[in-house]
Design an enzyme around this catalytic site. Structure first.
Site: not given
Length: 269
Positions: A121-124
């Site tokens: 999952l990306d950081i955001n």
């Protein structure tokens, strides 16, 4: 120049398998990770530099980054699997050059092997992410051929352009090919924010965000609420983890074409 002393492999009746499969089953990493290590020249088998396509057994002497590895096969006992509620701001990586927070700092120490993230999952993006000590299981859950369903809650800022939902389910051309959601359901909202639930069976990089952006929409929040049969639920709070129940684990492994003890199910590709 000092030469490494090469030890002959032990005799064994075990059938040799591809190196990335052997190391994944030992819980050292996913197949993709091991393939990358081989390409980078970090793996040796019986003193020889490994290459893609090499086969080995648990009796061979295998080194990663000049360190011997234990090839304890994990097929006699069920793998460890946990679900983690990733908050925004954390990276799905073991080490970050900028020393930002990573998901691994909050995880418990596994009984054997090490945790392997099932996808990213990306950081955001927040929400559920699975971790297992079984690299073969992780590979099967991530591989496109497995078609494991993912579900996300998406908050969109502002009004949707005309025919947006139809475009999202029939397909939009992205830079890496045609992409679409299997389902989109309207979850309502107030003011400028509106929530939708979307499902898809791929794990391309930032695919959910890119699809909405390609349709002319602004994503203000993104949460993964389900991976396969494992739901985020209300009781798994941000930054916390939980082990899967026996039923959850059995069903998840079934989706990956494995039994609880890792035996491949007939007919699964």
């Amino acid at each position: 120049m000092k030469h490494e002393r090469r030890s002959p492999p032990l005799r064994t009746t075990e059938e040799a398998v591809r190196l990335q499969k052997l190391l994944a089953e030992a819980g050292l990493g996913s197949r993709r990770e091991v393939e990358r290590w081989i390409i980078e020249g970090r793996v040796r088998v019986n003193g020889n530099l490994a290459k893609l396509g090499d086969r080995a057994t648990s009796a061979d002497r295998i080194r990663i980054d000049s360190r011997d590895v234990k090839l304890k096969r994990q097929r006699d006992t069920p793998p460890q699997i946990i679900a983690y509620h990733k908050p925004e701001g954390e990276l799905v990586t073991r080490r970050d050059p900028e020393e930002r927070a990573t998901v691994f700092r909050r995880l418990p120490r596994p009984k054997d092997g090490r945790w392997i993230a099932v996808g990213r999952l990306d950081i955001n993006t927040s929400g559920i992410i699975l971790f297992t000590t079984d690299g073969e299981l992780a590979n099967r859950l991530m591989h496109p051929s497995g078609e494991i369903e993912r579900e996300y809650a998406v908050r969109i800022l502002g009004e949707l352009p005309p025919n947006t939902l139809e475009r999202l389910t029939t397909g939009i051309e992205l830079e890496d090919g045609l992409a679409k959601f299997d389902r989109v359901s309207d979850q309502g909202g107030t003011g400028a924010n509106h929530w939708f639930h979307v499902t898809l069976r791929e794990g391309r990089n930032r695919e959910v965000r890119r699809l909405w952006e390609a349709a002319g929409c602004t994503v203000s929040r993104l949460i993964r609420i389900r991976y396969g049969n494992i739901e985020l639920g209300r009781r798994l709070f941000t930054g916390n983890w939980r082990p899967l129940t026996d039923d959850e684990q059995a069903t998840l492994m079934g989706l990956a074409g494995l039994t609880v003890l890792g035996v491949r199910k007939p007919g699964f590709k």
